[in-house]
Design a protein around this motif. Structure first.
Motif, PDB file in Angstrom:
ATOM      1  N   ASN A  33      -6.931   3.225  -4.969  1.00 25.98           N
ATOM      2  CA  ASN A  33      -7.050   2.168  -3.971  1.00 25.98           C
ATOM      3  C   ASN A  33      -5.769   1.349  -3.959  1.00 25.98           C
ATOM      4  N   THR A  34      -5.391   0.865  -2.790  1.00 26.50           N
ATOM      5  CA  THR A  34      -4.173   0.073  -2.682  1.00 26.50           C
ATOM      6  C   THR A  34      -4.351  -1.291  -3.333  1.00 26.50           C
ATOM      7  N   VAL A  35      -3.277  -1.800  -3.926  1.00 28.67           N
ATOM      8  CA  VAL A  35      -3.276  -3.177  -4.440  1.00 28.67           C
ATOM      9  C   VAL A  35      -2.425  -4.066  -3.527  1.00 28.67           C
ATOM     10  N   SER A  36      -2.106  -3.562  -2.346  1.00 32.53           N
ATOM     11  CA  SER A  36      -1.333  -4.370  -1.397  1.00 32.53           C
ATOM     12  C   SER A  36      -2.144  -5.561  -0.890  1.00 32.53           C
ATOM     13  N   THR A  37      -3.452  -5.543  -1.101  1.00 30.77           N
ATOM     14  CA  THR A  37      -4.287  -6.700  -0.777  1.00 30.77           C
ATOM     15  C   THR A  37      -4.148  -7.787  -1.842  1.00 30.77           C
ATOM     16  N   VAL A  38      -3.692  -7.414  -3.031  1.00 29.88           N
ATOM     17  CA  VAL A  38      -3.481  -8.371  -4.121  1.00 29.88           C
ATOM     18  C   VAL A  38      -2.043  -8.873  -4.101  1.00 29.88           C
ATOM     19  N   TRP A  39      -1.089  -7.951  -4.024  1.00 35.50           N
ATOM     20  CA  TRP A  39       0.340  -8.282  -3.937  1.00 35.50           C
ATOM     21  C   TRP A  39       0.905  -7.559  -2.719  1.00 35.50           C
ATOM     22  N   LYS A  40       1.421  -8.290  -1.762  1.00 38.29           N
ATOM     23  CA  LYS A  40       1.993  -7.657  -0.561  1.00 38.29           C
ATOM     24  C   LYS A  40       3.163  -6.750  -0.911  1.00 38.29           C
ATOM     25  N   ALA A  41       3.865  -7.056  -1.991  1.00 39.05           N
ATOM     26  CA  ALA A  41       5.014  -6.249  -2.405  1.00 39.05           C
ATOM     27  C   ALA A  41       4.629  -4.819  -2.752  1.00 39.05           C
ATOM     28  N   ALA A  42       3.362  -4.574  -3.017  1.00 39.05           N
ATOM     29  CA  ALA A  42       2.913  -3.225  -3.371  1.00 39.05           C
ATOM     30  C   ALA A  42       3.071  -2.250  -2.210  1.00 39.05           C
ATOM     31  N   ASN A  43       3.150  -2.756  -1.002  1.00 40.78           N
ATOM     32  CA  ASN A  43       3.210  -1.924   0.191  1.00 40.78           C
ATOM     33  C   ASN A  43       4.266  -0.820   0.070  1.00 40.78           C
ATOM     34  N   TRP A  44       5.513  -1.189  -0.061  1.00 41.65           N
ATOM     35  CA  TRP A  44       6.596  -0.191  -0.094  1.00 41.65           C
ATOM     36  C   TRP A  44       6.611   0.580  -1.396  1.00 41.65           C
ATOM     37  N   MET A  45       6.225  -0.060  -2.483  1.00 40.41           N
ATOM     38  CA  MET A  45       6.213   0.632  -3.779  1.00 40.41           C
ATOM     39  C   MET A  45       5.178   1.756  -3.778  1.00 40.41           C
ATOM     40  N   GLU A  46       4.011   1.501  -3.185  1.00 37.52           N
ATOM     41  CA  GLU A  46       2.991   2.548  -3.093  1.00 37.52           C
ATOM     42  C   GLU A  46       3.448   3.666  -2.169  1.00 37.52           C
ATOM     43  N   ARG A  47       4.143   3.319  -1.113  1.00 41.16           N
ATOM     44  CA  ARG A  47       4.678   4.353  -0.221  1.00 41.16           C
ATOM     45  C   ARG A  47       5.667   5.249  -0.961  1.00 41.16           C
ATOM     46  N   GLU A  48       6.463   4.659  -1.833  1.00 44.23           N
ATOM     47  CA  GLU A  48       7.418   5.456  -2.601  1.00 44.23           C
ATOM     48  C   GLU A  48       6.697   6.405  -3.557  1.00 44.23           C
TER      49      GLU A  48
END
Length: 170
Positions: free
Chosen positions: A103-118
């Motif tokens: 599950n994405t943690v981009s809902t917790v930290w917006k910075a996770a967006n690009w890191m998860e994409r990588e």
């Protein structure tokens, strides 16, 4: 072996042990850093808890790794920093080789967006609920994940068009 942690980090680990008894797999130290491995289904809940209750407001990095094992092949490591207490915690989650999903943690930290994409682009780990789940470096139609252990060191001939490296002789 008892862990030697500062007071703030000890409170964090104690809190994780109390709140997520069934989901906390192991806690250990290596090279002076503290690592906590959790069950994948508790990822967002644990991250929210760490941010809200223990002030881990800074997600420094997300890294993927291919353990190249038959069980829980891929591991995703979240590098978390508590600026208030100046402590660092590495949170680890593993997923299976067949259809690796977290599950994405981009809902917790917006910075996770690009890191998860990588991590998705390099290892093929998908993140449920991600707001923009596209590849970040490679073309969308690229069928491979270059940081997986089975990917050839010299790449796959013809899989992607490369620029001409021959200098002009005019």
């Amino acid at each position: 072996m008892a862990l030697e942690l500062n007071e703030s980090l000890q409170k964090t680990i104690d809190g994780l042990s109390d709140q997520f008894t069934e989901k906390l797999i192991e806690v250990y130290q290596s090279t002076g850093d503290t690592f906590a491995r959790i069950e994948a289904d508790a990822l967002v809940e644990v991250c929210s808890y760490l941010k809200d209750e223990h002030h881990f407001v800074f997600l420094t990095d997300i890294a993927g790794t291919d353990r190249y094992t038959s069980d829980e092949r891929f591991e995703v490591i979240y590098n978390l920093v508590c600026m208030k207490h100046q402590t660092r915690l590495f949170l680890k989650v593993r997923c299976e080789e067949e259809a690796p999903v977290l599950n994405t943690v981009s809902t917790v930290w917006k910075a996770a967006n690009w890191m998860e994409r990588e991590v998705y682009d390099m290892f093929g780990v998908r993140f449920n609920g991600h707001p923009d789940h596209r590849r970040i470096f490679l073309p969308e139609d690229f069928d491979y994940f270059p940081l997986r252990k089975e990917f050839p060191l010299l790449g796959i001939q013809g899989s992607i068009e490369l620029p001409n490296t021959t200098p002009d002789t005019e």
